[in-house]
Scaffold this active site. Structure first.
Site, PDB file in Angstrom:
ATOM      1  N   GLU A  14       0.869  -1.193   0.000  1.00 26.82           N
ATOM      2  CA  GLU A  14       0.000   0.000   0.000  1.00 26.82           C
ATOM      3  C   GLU A  14       0.893   1.226   0.000  1.00 26.82           C
ATOM      4  OE1 GLU A  14      -3.010   2.540   2.753  1.00 26.82           O
ATOM      5  OE2 GLU A  14      -3.139   0.382   3.032  1.00 26.82           O
ATOM      6  N   HIS A  16       1.669   4.734  -1.780  1.00 28.77           N
ATOM      7  CA  HIS A  16       0.998   5.737  -2.603  1.00 28.77           C
ATOM      8  C   HIS A  16       1.998   6.642  -3.323  1.00 28.77           C
ATOM      9  CE1 HIS A  16      -2.630   4.408  -0.708  1.00 28.77           C
ATOM     10  NE2 HIS A  16      -2.207   4.763   0.481  1.00 28.77           N
ATOM     11  N   HIS A 175      -9.560   1.021  -0.133  1.00 29.48           N
ATOM     12  CA  HIS A 175      -8.781   1.965   0.666  1.00 29.48           C
ATOM     13  C   HIS A 175      -9.695   2.991   1.327  1.00 29.48           C
ATOM     14  CE1 HIS A 175      -6.012   5.338   1.458  1.00 29.48           C
ATOM     15  NE2 HIS A 175      -5.108   4.388   1.617  1.00 29.48           N
ATOM     16  N   ASP A 300       2.184   1.959   3.901  1.00 33.07           N
ATOM     17  CA  ASP A 300       1.345   3.146   3.735  1.00 33.07           C
ATOM     18  C   ASP A 300       2.217   4.380   3.521  1.00 33.07           C
ATOM     19  OD1 ASP A 300      -0.887   4.694   3.399  1.00 33.07           O
ATOM     20  OD2 ASP A 300      -1.620   4.522   5.463  1.00 33.07           O
TER      21      ASP A 300
END
Length: 351
Positions: A14, A16, A175, A300
């Site tokens: 995950e 980004h 998400h 994250d």
């Protein structure tokens, strides 16, 4: 480079990012009225250093990965993606971003994989784009940032999107984003990651479970971050109260007839990631909820500290098999990521 985690490859799922081109185009667009507060906050994040560089600079990302001992990142568009934008613009933005992401993965196949983005505003266009994502673009799945204009994937309008995800074996990373009904969350910072994000994503997952959607699409794989968005903690009570409601309160509270219990859907259709939850007790709860083969490592990034996340993965009280599954084996299976040094893409297996 830091030593591997118990000799294991480390895949974080995950992670980004955005391209500068996407940010330039998206920041010029109008936003759907209910999404303005959230989008303005994210635009401020995306404009402000050092966060902007952490979002767009993939060379720096690789350097940081090397420093902490991370082998590969599964990249996804910075939330909330294209979902707050008018339909036609969102569809085009998604296509352009997915093409750029595929090019990045092609240039760095041993460092990056990618989750494509779609515009649920047009479910038929989203279904077509899923075929492109999983076919010629060669990406690993899709990310949906929870609700779209207050609407959820269990609603009949989104059937083409879910049918395509199932047909193309595209894992759906569900998400968080700001809640669709924000009134109760606007005070005290509750709308963001302190509480609102996980409440929103957990709600969305429970709608998919309790609506019968997973009877209609039994082959869907849904990925939840933050070790399940709170659902593992409540799972025994969810099963208990669902059975009670079916038995006693069904006339007052009509419930769809389901083939399985909520917990059985959770174990069959859901995979969890560790993103942002460096907590041994919660990790143990997640492993018991879905099994050792259905938990993946995630950082994250750039919103959590990679060094802290890797330290947690190294130090968590796990068996060798559990650590290998979390660090890379489950991600390789779920997202079709070739094993290290492999020259072919393995077939995905449903969870």
């Amino acid at each position: 480079m830091t030593e591997p985690v118990g000799g294991n490859r480390v895949i974080a799922v995950e992670e980004h990012f955005s391209t500068a081109e996407f940010l330039r185009a998206a920041h010029e667009l109008d936003v759907l009225p209910g999404d303005r507060t959230e989008v303005e906050l994210m635009r401020a994040v995306e404009r402000t250093e050092p966060m902007r560089s952490r979002i767009v600079d993939l060379d720096a990302r690789i350097t940081e990965m090397d420093a902490v001992g991370q082998d590969l990142a599964v990249l996804s568009l910075n939330p909330p993606g294209v979902q707050p934008y008018p339909t036609a613009a969102a569809v085009e933005l998604a296509r352009e971003f997915n093409g750029a992401l595929a090019a990045i993965v092609h240039r760095h196949p041993h460092r990056f994989a990618g989750l494509g983005t779609v515009a649920p505003q047009d479910p038929h266009a989203a279904a077509e784009e899923i075929g492109r994502i999983m076919g010629p673009l060669g990406l690993s799945g899709i990310m949906i940032n929870s609700h779209t204009g207050g609407h959820y994937l269990d609603e009949p309008r989104f059937a083409p999107l879910l049918d395509a995800a199932e047909a193309h074996r595209a894992p759906v990373y569900l998400h968080p984003r700001a809640p669709s009904t924000p009134a109760a969350y606007t005070d005290h910072g509750l709308s963001g990651a302190i509480w609102g994000y996980q409440a929103e994503a957990g709600l969305h997952a429970m709608r998919l479970i309790l609506s019968g959607t997973l009877d209609r699409n039994p082959g869907l794989t849904i990925v939840l971050g933050h070790l399940g968005e709170g659902i593992p903690f409540w799972l025994r009570r969810i099963d208990n109260r669902h059975a009670f409601a079916r038995r006693v309160a069904g006339a007052a509270t009509p419930l769809p007839a389901l083939e399985l219990t909520p917990g059985e859907y959770f174990r069959r259709n859901f995979v969890l990631t560790t993103s942002g939850i460096d907590d041994e007790d919660v990790l143990g709860l997640g492993l018991r909820a879905v099994g050792n083969d259905n938990v993946m490592f995630a950082i994250d990034a750039p919103y959590e500290d990679p060094a802290d996340a890797l330290a947690f993965l190294r130090g968590a009280p796990l068996t060798d098999a559990q650590r290998a599954g979390i660090s890379h084996r489950t991600a390789e299976r779920v997202f079709g990521i070739p094993p290290q040094d492999a020259g072919i893409r393995p077939a995905r297996k449903s969870t």
